[in-house]
Design a protein around this motif. Structure first.
Motif, PDB file in Angstrom:
ATOM      1  N   VAL A 305       0.834  -1.206   0.000  1.00 44.23           N
ATOM      2  CA  VAL A 305       0.000   0.000   0.000  1.00 44.23           C
ATOM      3  C   VAL A 305       0.866   1.253   0.000  1.00 44.23           C
ATOM      4  N   GLU A 306       1.850   1.299   0.880  1.00 43.93           N
ATOM      5  CA  GLU A 306       2.684   2.491   0.994  1.00 43.93           C
ATOM      6  C   GLU A 306       3.479   2.758  -0.279  1.00 43.93           C
ATOM      7  N   VAL A 307       4.014   1.710  -0.883  1.00 44.43           N
ATOM      8  CA  VAL A 307       4.808   1.892  -2.098  1.00 44.43           C
ATOM      9  C   VAL A 307       3.929   2.351  -3.258  1.00 44.43           C
ATOM     10  N   LEU A 308       2.730   1.806  -3.391  1.00 41.41           N
ATOM     11  CA  LEU A 308       1.838   2.208  -4.476  1.00 41.41           C
ATOM     12  C   LEU A 308       1.405   3.664  -4.318  1.00 41.41           C
ATOM     13  N   ARG A 309       1.111   4.088  -3.124  1.00 43.74           N
ATOM     14  CA  ARG A 309       0.754   5.492  -2.903  1.00 43.74           C
ATOM     15  C   ARG A 309       1.915   6.410  -3.285  1.00 43.74           C
ATOM     16  N   GLN A 310       3.125   6.021  -2.931  1.00 44.67           N
ATOM     17  CA  GLN A 310       4.289   6.830  -3.286  1.00 44.67           C
ATOM     18  C   GLN A 310       4.488   6.880  -4.802  1.00 44.67           C
ATOM     19  N   ALA A 311       4.249   5.752  -5.476  1.00 47.97           N
ATOM     20  CA  ALA A 311       4.410   5.714  -6.931  1.00 47.97           C
ATOM     21  C   ALA A 311       3.399   6.624  -7.614  1.00 47.97           C
ATOM     22  N   LEU A 312       2.167   6.658  -7.119  1.00 49.40           N
ATOM     23  CA  LEU A 312       1.138   7.497  -7.729  1.00 49.40           C
ATOM     24  C   LEU A 312       1.394   8.984  -7.485  1.00 49.40           C
ATOM     25  N   ALA A 313       2.160   9.315  -6.444  1.00 46.15           N
ATOM     26  CA  ALA A 313       2.390  10.721  -6.110  1.00 46.15           C
ATOM     27  C   ALA A 313       3.074  11.481  -7.238  1.00 46.15           C
ATOM     28  N   SER A 314       3.878  10.783  -8.051  1.00 42.96           N
ATOM     29  CA  SER A 314       4.563  11.457  -9.164  1.00 42.96           C
ATOM     30  C   SER A 314       3.694  11.559 -10.412  1.00 42.96           C
ATOM     31  N   LEU A 315       2.536  10.900 -10.411  1.00 42.79           N
ATOM     32  CA  LEU A 315       1.655  10.862 -11.581  1.00 42.79           C
ATOM     33  C   LEU A 315       0.316  11.520 -11.359  1.00 42.79           C
ATOM     34  N   CYS A 316      -0.149  11.518 -10.114  1.00 41.53           N
ATOM     35  CA  CYS A 316      -1.554  11.812  -9.834  1.00 41.53           C
ATOM     36  C   CYS A 316      -1.721  12.876  -8.759  1.00 41.53           C
ATOM     37  N   THR A 317      -2.926  13.432  -8.754  1.00 41.40           N
ATOM     38  CA  THR A 317      -3.405  14.241  -7.645  1.00 41.40           C
ATOM     39  C   THR A 317      -4.596  13.496  -7.024  1.00 41.40           C
ATOM     40  N   GLU A 318      -5.090  13.989  -5.913  1.00 42.76           N
ATOM     41  CA  GLU A 318      -6.286  13.427  -5.263  1.00 42.76           C
ATOM     42  C   GLU A 318      -6.140  11.919  -5.002  1.00 42.76           C
ATOM     43  N   ILE A 319      -5.068  11.524  -4.369  1.00 44.97           N
ATOM     44  CA  ILE A 319      -4.804  10.110  -4.095  1.00 44.97           C
ATOM     45  C   ILE A 319      -5.560   9.672  -2.832  1.00 44.97           C
ATOM     46  N   HIS A 320      -6.290   8.588  -2.954  1.00 45.42           N
ATOM     47  CA  HIS A 320      -7.059   8.048  -1.827  1.00 45.42           C
ATOM     48  C   HIS A 320      -6.860   6.534  -1.774  1.00 45.42           C
ATOM     49  N   SER A 321      -6.962   5.974  -0.579  1.00 43.25           N
ATOM     50  CA  SER A 321      -6.903   4.512  -0.411  1.00 43.25           C
ATOM     51  C   SER A 321      -7.861   4.094   0.690  1.00 43.25           C
ATOM     52  N   ASP A 322      -8.318   2.853   0.613  1.00 43.35           N
ATOM     53  CA  ASP A 322      -9.194   2.315   1.651  1.00 43.35           C
ATOM     54  C   ASP A 322      -8.489   2.382   3.001  1.00 43.35           C
ATOM     55  N   PRO A 323      -9.232   2.702   4.071  1.00 44.79           N
ATOM     56  CA  PRO A 323      -8.578   2.790   5.388  1.00 44.79           C
ATOM     57  C   PRO A 323      -8.067   1.456   5.920  1.00 44.79           C
ATOM     58  N   GLU A 324      -8.715   0.354   5.538  1.00 38.34           N
ATOM     59  CA  GLU A 324      -8.317  -0.968   5.988  1.00 38.34           C
ATOM     60  C   GLU A 324      -8.420  -1.946   4.822  1.00 38.34           C
ATOM     61  N   PRO A 325      -7.585  -2.979   4.794  1.00 43.27           N
ATOM     62  CA  PRO A 325      -7.731  -3.985   3.732  1.00 43.27           C
ATOM     63  C   PRO A 325      -8.991  -4.817   3.941  1.00 43.27           C
ATOM     64  N   HIS A 326      -9.540  -5.299   2.841  1.00 43.39           N
ATOM     65  CA  HIS A 326     -10.678  -6.207   2.888  1.00 43.39           C
ATOM     66  C   HIS A 326     -10.294  -7.505   2.200  1.00 43.39           C
ATOM     67  N   LEU A 327     -11.140  -8.502   2.295  1.00 41.70           N
ATOM     68  CA  LEU A 327     -10.854  -9.806   1.707  1.00 41.70           C
ATOM     69  C   LEU A 327     -11.227  -9.825   0.237  1.00 41.70           C
ATOM     70  N   ARG A 328     -10.362 -10.385  -0.571  1.00 42.29           N
ATOM     71  CA  ARG A 328     -10.663 -10.694  -1.973  1.00 42.29           C
ATOM     72  C   ARG A 328     -10.692 -12.212  -2.073  1.00 42.29           C
ATOM     73  N   ARG A 329     -11.900 -12.761  -2.232  1.00 38.76           N
ATOM     74  CA  ARG A 329     -12.067 -14.209  -2.199  1.00 38.76           C
ATOM     75  C   ARG A 329     -12.187 -14.763  -3.606  1.00 38.76           C
ATOM     76  N   LEU A 330     -11.327 -15.717  -3.918  1.00 36.40           N
ATOM     77  CA  LEU A 330     -11.352 -16.420  -5.190  1.00 36.40           C
ATOM     78  C   LEU A 330     -11.735 -17.873  -4.927  1.00 36.40           C
ATOM     79  N   LYS A 331     -11.765 -18.657  -5.971  1.00 34.14           N
ATOM     80  CA  LYS A 331     -12.278 -20.019  -5.864  1.00 34.14           C
ATOM     81  C   LYS A 331     -11.507 -20.855  -4.848  1.00 34.14           C
ATOM     82  N   ASN A 332     -10.172 -20.746  -4.861  1.00 34.48           N
ATOM     83  CA  ASN A 332      -9.379 -21.623  -3.991  1.00 34.48           C
ATOM     84  C   ASN A 332      -8.402 -20.878  -3.099  1.00 34.48           C
ATOM     85  N   ILE A 333      -8.480 -19.538  -3.104  1.00 32.33           N
ATOM     86  CA  ILE A 333      -7.540 -18.749  -2.315  1.00 32.33           C
ATOM     87  C   ILE A 333      -8.180 -17.403  -2.008  1.00 32.33           C
TER      88      ILE A 333
END
Length: 458
Positions: A305-333
């Protein structure tokens, strides 16, 4: 370049469009399906190919892409378009400084292709785009006749397509199949143990180590259509992709979007931290709670999360991220996921975003340079396009690129499957090895192979 757009048949299976490619003489094909099937695109053939080599591959292709769209002449019905033509498909190597092998022949460090035919299944309705490379001295009347002839051949092929899925056994029999690890499991687990020791000495915070298994089948060649059909049936929530070129097909069902751009809005995700799905509802919820409460997985995820936010800082304005991670559920993982958004600065493109974001700590490590150096020195694997960006970009700079995970490279009677795991200070080699086995299941199932319970089988 001239483009013609017309409505495709409603209710037509997009996989049929992919399947007719060889009968039309096309050796290059692309299939792309976004989660839930909201957008499906199929490209056949190539009328323009942009290639790049080396560390500057993203910038090289960004320049070539801008030159191509500046020269394009487009004839289309904008009200029907789900994208702005011309649209190019492409992919990239994970690390151009890794030694390359014959395994990935035909898949350069960077590649964008303009298909001869592009089928798009998306709102407001399906479309067909025909791309033609036009020389300055081309006779316009002859050009028109050639286009009509191409469309007639295409219509004939679509009127009698091959069966999808082609006839195939439900499960490959052990007698016709040989499955082996490219690196013995014990040797790979020693790589993990060595990485843990280096992390504890402060060499880096995290490294992602990948491994591969090879399937050899005696009775028939591996074909992408049945594998795509199985992936489509079992992984609707993933990005499905297939890229056929030079006698090989790289395909998979990845849960991870690297970046999406639409109308200046840019979105990426942190996807790191994994656990298997449970066999019962109670076991599934228990494993989900363990994943959400795991300090190891939470720490691994927060780095991304921290690295992606830093990477977007050189490209974007108005950067936002979810306050907490959530589950991404796939078939077997299941994974921890955090959504991150921003607005592209004027004049910046999705191809530039690829350069800033790839490789994320979820597939490379952190800090990036130290982790990549460790991978080059110790992984003993030519990743090729595995764990790298694959997707599309249109003339307006809109596009979507996923991280090519849960994937395999098919070539004749051989299939090479890839999986990896994030290594941090408290990683356990046996647990990391087990995690790669969970991740192999998607492609093993897609290729019609049942995984046995022998923990030492691969």
């Amino acid at each position: 370049m001239e483009q013609s757009t017309a409505a495709a048949s409603a209710g037509f299976d997009p996989l049929l469009c992919f399947a007719i490619g060889p009968s039309l003489g096309f050796t290059e094909r692309f299939y792309w399906q976004e989660p839930g099937g909201q957008r499906i695109m199929v490209g056949l053939g190539s009328v323009a190919t942009l290639e790049a080599q080396g560390p500057e591959r993203f910038r090289q292709l960004a320049g070539a892409w801008q030159h191509l769209i500046a020269e394009a002449l487009v004839a289309a019905r904008p009200a029907l378009a789900a994208h702005k033509p011309p649209l190019l498909f492409g992919g990239f190597a994970f690390d151009p400084e890794q030694p390359r092998s014959a395994l990935w022949e035909g898949f350069p460090d960077g590649l964008l292709m303009l298909p001869a035919f592009l089928f798009t299944f998306a709102a407001p309705e399906p479309t067909l785009t025909l791309n033609v490379l036009v020389a300055a001295d081309r006779d316009p009347l002859q050009l028109g006749d050639d286009i009509v002839a191409q469309l007639e051949v295409l219509a004939q092929a679509l009127s009698s397509p091959p069966d999808v899925p082609p006839a195939m056994p439900a499960v490959t029999t052990p007698s016709s199949l040989h499955l082996e690890s490219l690196l013995p499991p014990a040797a790979w687990m020693e790589q993990v143990a060595q990485a843990v020791r280096q992390i504890r000495r402060g060499a880096y915070e995290k490294v992602v180590l990948a491994r591969a298994v090879r399937l050899l089948r005696q009775d028939r060649s591996f074909e992408p259509e049945p594998a795509l059909w199985r992936l489509r049936e079992g992984y609707q929530e993933a990005y499905l992709f297939a890229f056929s070129r030079a006698g090989s097909c790289f395909l998979g069902a990845t849960p991870e979007r690297l970046v999406q751009a639409q109308g200046g809005a840019l979105e990426t995700m942190a996807l790191a931290g994994s656990a298997p799905r449970g066999r019962t509802l109670h076991e599934d919820e228990q494993r989900a709670c363990e994943l959400l409460g795991s300090s190891k997985n939470q720490r691994e995820h927060q780095i991304v999360v921290e690295v992606l936010r830093q990477a977007l800082a050189s490209l974007c304005t108005e950067i936002h991220s979810d306050p907490e991670p959530h589950l991404r559920r796939l078939k077997n993982i299941q994974h921890l996921e955090t959504r991150i958004t921003g607005r592209l600065q004027p004049g910046r493109s999705i191809l530039e975003a690829l350069e800033e974001l790839h490789p994320t700590p979820a597939v490379g490590g952190f800090p990036r340079a130290a982790a990549l150096a460790a991978i080059r020195a110790g992984e003993q694997l030519d990743r090729g396009w595995y764990a790298a960006p694959i997707g599309w970009v249109d003339a307006a700079g809109n596009g979507s690129f996923a991280v090519a995970l849960r994937s395999a490279l098919l070539r004749g009677h051989e299939a090479t499957l890839f999986a990896g795991g994030g290594i941090v200070a408290d990683s356990d080699p046996a647990s990391e090895y087990a995690e790669t086995r969970w991740k192999f299941r998607a492609m093993l199932g897609a290729l019609g192979v049942e995984e046995d319970d022998d923990e030492n089988s691969f």
